[in-house]
Design a protein around this motif. Structure first.
Motif, mmCIF file in Angstrom:
data_model
loop_
_atom_site.group_PDB
_atom_site.id
_atom_site.type_symbol
_atom_site.label_atom_id
_atom_site.label_comp_id
_atom_site.label_asym_id
_atom_site.label_seq_id
_atom_site.Cartn_x
_atom_site.Cartn_y
_atom_site.Cartn_z
ATOM 1 N N THR A 137 0.836 -1.204 0.000
ATOM 2 C CA THR A 137 0.000 0.000 0.000
ATOM 3 C C THR A 137 0.869 1.252 0.000
ATOM 4 O O THR A 137 0.504 2.266 -0.609
ATOM 5 C CB THR A 137 -0.924 0.002 1.225
ATOM 6 N N THR A 138 2.006 1.183 0.665
ATOM 7 C CA THR A 138 2.935 2.313 0.643
ATOM 8 C C THR A 138 3.481 2.527 -0.753
ATOM 9 O O THR A 138 3.595 3.670 -1.227
ATOM 10 C CB THR A 138 4.092 2.065 1.629
ATOM 11 N N ARG A 140 2.009 1.861 -3.564
ATOM 12 C CA ARG A 140 0.958 2.494 -4.378
ATOM 13 C C ARG A 140 0.852 3.987 -4.051
ATOM 14 O O ARG A 140 0.666 4.810 -4.955
ATOM 15 C CB ARG A 140 -0.384 1.793 -4.137
ATOM 16 N N TYR A 141 0.965 4.315 -2.780
ATOM 17 C CA TYR A 141 0.919 5.725 -2.380
ATOM 18 C C TYR A 141 2.087 6.497 -2.995
ATOM 19 O O TYR A 141 1.893 7.592 -3.554
ATOM 20 C CB TYR A 141 0.972 5.817 -0.856
ATOM 21 N N ALA A 144 1.649 7.125 -6.657
ATOM 22 C CA ALA A 144 0.702 8.213 -6.907
ATOM 23 C C ALA A 144 1.374 9.571 -6.720
ATOM 24 O O ALA A 144 1.154 10.506 -7.512
ATOM 25 C CB ALA A 144 -0.496 8.090 -5.971
ATOM 26 N N LYS A 145 2.198 9.694 -5.691
ATOM 27 C CA LYS A 145 2.892 10.954 -5.440
ATOM 28 C C LYS A 145 3.915 11.246 -6.531
ATOM 29 O O LYS A 145 4.098 12.396 -6.939
ATOM 30 C CB LYS A 145 3.573 10.919 -4.069
ATOM 31 N N GLN A 288 11.055 4.587 -2.026
ATOM 32 C CA GLN A 288 10.357 4.062 -0.846
ATOM 33 C C GLN A 288 11.327 3.372 0.111
ATOM 34 O O GLN A 288 11.253 3.561 1.337
ATOM 35 C CB GLN A 288 9.278 3.063 -1.276
#
Length: 378
Positions: A137-138, A140-141, A144-145, A288
Motif C-alpha cells: 500500500t505504501t 501504491r501511495y 501516486a505521489k 520508498q
C-alpha cells in the motif's frame, strides 16, 4: 590533486556556477530541490537541471528566522534565507521532499510567501511525500505521489515526459550512483585516497551538475585514483545530522580524524540504493526503500545500518554529531553505540556547520586510546 578532483571540488564549492552555465545554454530550466527523497530523474527526463539547495553556515538567516521561527533546524532557515535573497539564481520551480519536519515547514512557508507576496517572485513549489514503510500500500501511495510530481514537472518544462526519456534518466542516475559508490571506496581504502571532506564535496558537486557531466567527471576521478595522495588519521564513522557543506568535516579532519563513512543523505546514503529496472514502478520502490535516514527510520534500522556501514569502512570510532534543533539523531545514538561496539562520542546541540566549544575536548578524549589502524573488514 587530480584534474577531475579539482573540477569536482570547484563545483562542490561554487554550487551556482553549473546552474548559471545551464541557464545560459538552455535559457532557464533549473529546478531547485530540497531533500534526497526528491526523484530527480523526472527533472532530468524533462530536460531540466536538478539543483540541490543548501544553506550557508555562519551567515545571518534573518529572513528565514522571521518566516520559520528560530525553533526550527537552522539549515532550513538558511535555505529559505538564500531563496529570498536570490542566491541560487532564477529557478523555474522548487521541489521539496517531506523528509523531515523542517523540510515540510519550509514548503508551507514558500507556498504561503508566494501567495501573499507576489513581489518576492518566488517560483512555484511542489511537495513530494515519499513514505518508507515496507508495504505494498505504501508503494501504491508513493507511485501516486511520483505521478503528481511528473505532471508538475511537465507543466514547468512545457513538455511531456515520455517513458523512454524517463527510462534513460533512471539509467543515467543509477550509473551516477554506481560511480559515487566507487568514489566512496577511495576513502575506505587503507590508506585512504580521499578525505571525508573531499568525498563530501564530490557528492555535493554531483547534486548541482547535469548528470552526464557529473558522470564523466567521476569516471575520470576513478581513472586518476592512483594519482591521489594517501591520507591517514583516526578512522571515524560519522552519524547524526546531515551536512550540506563541508564545514564540520573540515573541522573534524583538522583535529586529526579521518571521516571514512557516514549515514546521512548528503553522503553515502545518497547513492546507497539502485533502481531495479528503468521503470516508474521500480523508481517508486527505489525511493520508498531508500535510507535509513534519521528522521524517518526506526532506531533498530538505524543501528543495524550503522553497524554494517562502520564495519565496511574499517571505522575505529563513532562520532554522533547533532546540530541544534535537530533532535532525531539523539534517539539513535545509544543503540548505534551498542551495535558498533566502537569507542564513541556524542556531540549534541552543535552550531550549524561548526563544532561547539566543548567538542574539541571530547574528540581529543576519543582519539586518545585509539592508535592502531584498523584492518579492512573481511
Amino acid at each position: 590533486m587530480s584534474a577531475a578532483l579539482a573540477r569536482l571540488t570547484s563545483h562542490g564549492t561554487d554550487r551556482r556556477a553549473a546552474a548559471d552555465e545551464f541557464r545560459a545554454r538552455h535559457h532557464g530550466g533549473v529546478i531547485g530541490y530540497v531533500g534526497a527523497d526528491v526523484p530527480v530523474e523526472y527533472i532530468t527526463a524533462a530536460g531540466l537541471l536538478p539543483l540541490r539547495l543548501s544553506g550557508t553556515p555562519g551567515a545571518p538567516s534573518t529572513a528565514g528566522d522571521r518566516c520559520l521561527g528560530t525553533g526550527l533546524d537552522p539549515a532550513a532557515r538558511s535555505v529559505l534565507t538564500r531563496l529570498l535573497d536570490g542566491d541560487f539564481g532564477p529557478l523555474d520551480g522548487i521541489v521539496v521532499s517531506r523528509d523531515c519536519e523542517a523540510s515540510l515547514r519550509l514548503f508551507y512557508a514558500l507556498r504561503e510567501l508566494r501567495r501573499v507576496d507576489p513581489a518576492l517572485a518566488l517560483p512555484p513549489v511542489h511537495l513530494v511525500d515519499v513514505l518508507h514503510l515496507p508495504h505494498r500500500t505504501t508503494t501504491r501511495y508513493v507511485r501516486a505521489k511520483l505521478g503528481q510530481l511528473r505532471a508538475t514537472v511537465e507543466t514547468w518544462a512545457g513538455r511531456s515526459i515520455g517513458d523512454s526519456a524517463l527510462a534513460d534518466a533512471i539509467t543515467a542516475h543509477d550509473r551516477l550512483r554506481e560511480l559515487l559508490t566507487g568514489a566512496a571506496a577511495l576513502r575506505r581504502s587503507h590508506p585512504a585516497r580521499l578525505t571525508g571532506t573531499q568525498a563530501l564535496t564530490v557528492v555535493a558537486a554531483t547534486t548541482v551538475l547535469p548528470v552526464d557531466r557529473a558522470t564523466a567527471l567521476l569516471e575520470a576521478l576513478l581513472t586518476e585514483a592512483d594519482q591521489l595522495p594517501e591520507h591517514e588519521g583516526l578512522r571515524v564513522f560519522l552519524t547524526g545530522s546531515p551536512h550540506d557543506t563541508d564545514h564540520v568535516y573540515t573541522a573534524l579532519e583538522d583535529s586529526g580524524l579521518l571521516v571514512v563513512g557516514e549515514d546521512h543523505d548528503w553522503g553515502d546514503l545518497l547513492s546507497l540504493r539502485r533502481t531495479a529496472a528503468p521503470t516508474e514502478a521500480a523508481l517508486a520502490e527505489r525511493y520508498q526503500y531508500n535510507g535509513p535516514a534519521a528522521p524517518r527510520a526506526s532506531i533498530r534500522a538505524r543501528a543495524a545500518h550503522t553497524r554494517r556501514a562502520a564495519r565496511e569502512c574499517g571505522a575505529q570510532a563513532l562520532v554522533s554529531y547533532a546540530r541544534i534543533r535537530d533532535d532525531a539523531p539523539g534517539w539513535d545514538y545509544p543503540a548505534q553505540r551498542e551495535a558498533t561496539g566502537l569507542p564513541s562520542v556524542r556531540l549534541s546541540r552543535q552550531p550549524y556547520g561548526a563544532l561547539g566549544d566543548e567538542a574539541a575536548e571530547a574528540l581529543a578524549a576519543l582519539a586518545g586510546p585509539v592508535r592502531v589502524p584498523a584492518e579492512p573488514a573481511r
